[in-house]
Design a protein around this motif. Sequence first.
Motif, short mmCIF file in Angstrom:
data_model
loop_
_atom_site.label_atom_id
_atom_site.label_comp_id
_atom_site.label_asym_id
_atom_site.label_seq_id
_atom_site.Cartn_x
_atom_site.Cartn_y
_atom_site.Cartn_z
N ILE A 228 9.73 18.62 -3.87
CA ILE A 228 9.63 17.90 -2.61
C ILE A 228 8.73 16.68 -2.83
N ALA A 229 9.33 15.52 -2.80
CA ALA A 229 8.56 14.27 -2.92
C ALA A 229 8.53 13.59 -1.56
N PHE A 230 7.40 12.98 -1.23
CA PHE A 230 7.25 12.35 0.07
C PHE A 230 6.23 11.22 -0.05
N GLY A 231 6.29 10.28 0.89
CA GLY A 231 5.34 9.19 0.82
C GLY A 231 5.49 8.23 1.97
N ALA B 197 7.10 2.19 6.12
CA ALA B 197 8.18 3.08 5.66
C ALA B 197 7.64 4.46 5.38
N GLY B 198 8.51 5.43 5.52
CA GLY B 198 8.23 6.81 5.12
C GLY B 198 9.48 7.42 4.53
N TYR B 199 9.32 8.30 3.55
CA TYR B 199 10.49 8.89 2.90
C TYR B 199 10.21 10.33 2.51
N ILE B 200 11.29 11.06 2.31
CA ILE B 200 11.25 12.39 1.71
C ILE B 200 12.40 12.48 0.73
N ASP B 201 12.14 13.09 -0.43
CA ASP B 201 13.09 13.10 -1.53
C ASP B 201 13.08 14.51 -2.13
N LEU B 202 14.20 15.23 -2.01
CA LEU B 202 14.28 16.62 -2.45
C LEU B 202 15.21 16.76 -3.64
N GLU B 203 14.85 17.65 -4.57
CA GLU B 203 15.74 18.02 -5.66
C GLU B 203 15.64 19.51 -5.89
N ALA B 204 16.78 20.14 -6.07
CA ALA B 204 16.82 21.59 -6.23
C ALA B 204 17.73 21.95 -7.39
N LEU C 259 0.86 -1.18 0.00
CA LEU C 259 0.00 0.00 0.00
C LEU C 259 0.90 1.23 0.00
N ASN C 260 0.67 2.13 -0.95
CA ASN C 260 1.53 3.30 -1.10
C ASN C 260 0.72 4.58 -1.21
N ALA C 261 1.23 5.62 -0.58
CA ALA C 261 0.70 6.98 -0.75
C ALA C 261 1.89 7.88 -1.03
N ASP C 262 1.90 8.50 -2.21
CA ASP C 262 3.03 9.32 -2.64
C ASP C 262 2.55 10.69 -3.10
N GLY C 263 3.37 11.68 -2.86
CA GLY C 263 3.04 13.03 -3.31
C GLY C 263 4.28 13.78 -3.78
N VAL C 264 4.08 14.76 -4.63
CA VAL C 264 5.15 15.63 -5.10
C VAL C 264 4.63 17.06 -5.04
N TYR C 265 5.39 17.93 -4.36
CA TYR C 265 5.03 19.35 -4.27
C TYR C 265 6.20 20.18 -4.75
N ARG C 266 5.93 21.11 -5.67
CA ARG C 266 6.97 21.99 -6.21
C ARG C 266 6.82 23.36 -5.55
N GLY D 23 18.62 14.99 -2.57
CA GLY D 23 18.84 14.22 -1.36
C GLY D 23 17.57 13.48 -0.97
N ALA D 24 17.73 12.28 -0.40
CA ALA D 24 16.58 11.48 0.02
C ALA D 24 16.88 10.85 1.36
N LEU D 25 15.83 10.68 2.16
CA LEU D 25 15.94 10.04 3.47
C LEU D 25 14.74 9.12 3.64
N ARG D 26 15.00 7.88 4.08
CA ARG D 26 13.92 6.89 4.23
C ARG D 26 14.08 6.14 5.55
N TYR D 27 12.96 6.04 6.26
CA TYR D 27 12.90 5.26 7.49
C TYR D 27 12.01 4.05 7.22
#
Length: 800
Positions: free
Chosen positions: A410-413, A465-472, A391-398, A482-486
Amino acid sequence: MHRFGLKAQLCATAAFCLMTGAAESAWSAEAAESAVDEVVVTGTRDAGRTAFTTLVPVDVLSAESIQASATSQLGENLAQQIPSFIVQKLPTSDGLQFIRPATLRNLSPDQTLVLVNGKRFHRSAFLGSRGAQGPDLAQIPSFSVGRMEVLRDGASAQYGSDAIAGVINILLDDKPGFAGFGQAGEFYEGDGTTYRLGAKGGVAIGDGGHLNATIEWSDAGLTSRSRQRPDAIAFQAANPTIKVDNPVQRWGNPDLKTYSAAVNAALPLGDVAEAYAFGTYTKSDGINDINWRNPAANPAIYNVVAVFPGFNLRSIYPGGFTPREGLHARDVQAVGGVRHVQDERFTWDLSASFGRNASRFFLNNSINASLGPQSPFDFDLGRLVQKEVNLNADGVYRLPITGLAEPLNIAFGVEYRTETYAIETGDPASYAVGPGANFGLAPNSNGFPGFSPQQAGEWDQKSYAGYIDLEAQITDRWSVGGALRYEDFSEFGDTVNFKVASRFELTTGVAVRASYSTGFRAPTPGQLNSTSTSQGLDTVTLQLFQSGRLSPTNPVAVFLGAQPLKPEESTTLTAGVIWRTDVGFSGSIDAYQIEVDKRFSTSPTITVTPAIRAQLVALGVQGASAFTSISWFTNDFDTRTRGVDVVVTYARDLGPGQVNLTGAYNYNKTEVTSGALGRSATQQLLFEQSRPKHNLTGSATYKWGPIELLGRVRYYGKWTDSTGNATGEIFQNFGALTFFDVSATWRASDNVSVRIGAENVFDKYPDEAVFQASRGLVYSRNSPYDTNGGQYYARVDVRF
């Protein structure tokens, strides 16, 4: 590009940086330049990334290149085009001859993550060499694929467990129209005849939606690259009135029939969202020989004993017997979800997926000697089942930020995953210990004991699991990510992983890039809980032996030193340069280092003493009364892998047509840095040298009017193999080998084309495996390439 082709797949959690490394037909220089400017989808969640501006290396294989091969299996096709990707055939290797292990950068098959349309594809139910349990690419119909993307970098911080060597993302076809093909071919030796048929169709639905369906069938015949075994020759000479097959066992490809299907659909829900669904189904049935049983050398099978008066197995199998192991495999994946894809600022994706791989094994032309005349000759050995729910919930916010060249991506899920492994029992006769066992006759079906009630069971593992994934885009020339996942697992605890990457454009058309990441691979329920039994043949004494692999939690294994499995952990550093020109020449050079700690393997073999055997029998361990040795899975050793990937492409008009040249080279060296494997000189040598360090592929395509010509070269460097026997290890070095493939296509009309081709056109074979000649084997079954010689084929394609 329509919505599903870009944003929708982006929201499906994938996005790839592209470095073209596959042969794409009919390219001009302008087409080559535009290809590296195409927006692609895997490895980054920034919709603005193009092939040239991505931060890490990726190979992309088009649908045309995937179909430009005689094989129907995706893994084998990929191995012909990506030099760091190897698929072994492994004849007479229990389940591995059907479920072929595929390795990227000489790492374990389950250290490469496989995605379909950006969603995790489930594992095979079969545990292979060193306990590897990876996905089986052969379960995905190749004709359904729109393209494949291979990320050559660690990505656990973005995708979770398994993404140590890289990620393979398989994007299903979503284009409208109808296409079909028929293909037939065989090897120069006149065997391995293969037939293939496929059809697919697609229609547009509403504004940007689609419905695509594919069906595919293949029938690949047996091959044999064998000689008569010396002991069979001796047995025939001593028994001239008995008919002995020649050869008594075949070494080669199994007889394999495959039926597969795929569906890929998206339905617009007004301007609000889009519903989507896709899935695959494959049914495979295969059979092949295993080791011959010699009546003169196997008293535990052929002895006449008092408990079975009047029964003599020689009256049934006078010339010995060769058990035939088979597989009935069923594989399904289904994914559905809803995504919001139109907003340039915020997109989201909610999805659920289910995957299941079931492998039922059978054994024909054998016997359970301990049952004597009550034994059947054909056995259902039981079934292995792997199930996964995601089961996944993902989002991307610019987010617009003053001073940045573009909005911060900013991607997160979050993800919830359940993985279940089950062992189902076989026929009672396949695991029975009959009355003949007290007189020294071997219990269980001979060749592959069935799964017993003591082995059977169902085990699961849950993770969150939860993650955040940034690109600039810091400036027009400099981008960072950069990305970080727990992630938390029910069986061993939690883990945190990260990744950082950057790219800087030195000048127009030339950029440097680098990344550093940590990764992991979690032990699976199958690795944590399953037990198995295997039989082998000593190459000197030609005596059968039986080995047992226990669960690391088995009390006997724990008493002998087994400990609970822990996750494998990795660090990956990649750095390279990428370039493009306006004359059709582009390429990349990337160096990498991958350190993996706590790698899974089997423990050192423990000789079974009478005391250990008694304990195992008392615990109900199946086959324990015949065990000669036991082992278990363990976190055994650490490795360091260093290498270089070079990819170049050149496309231009030449004379009346267009030429496209591609080349890919990989240098890969793996060293054992510590652990139990490093204390065994034999195992360390095999691990470090059993794969070529130097591999290269290159292709040239020339299109002139209705004619298209393709030439491809595949180079494999030297490698080492060995076999164990009663007097110790025997090693053999195998030299480098080069294969050439050719094909010619005639486009008879806009709708019909005809192709004839040959792979390994010069019929090259590797050095003979002299240390295995006693078994009738001519070429090493551990070869990193096919050993069946040249193959020719013809194909007709239609498209409307």
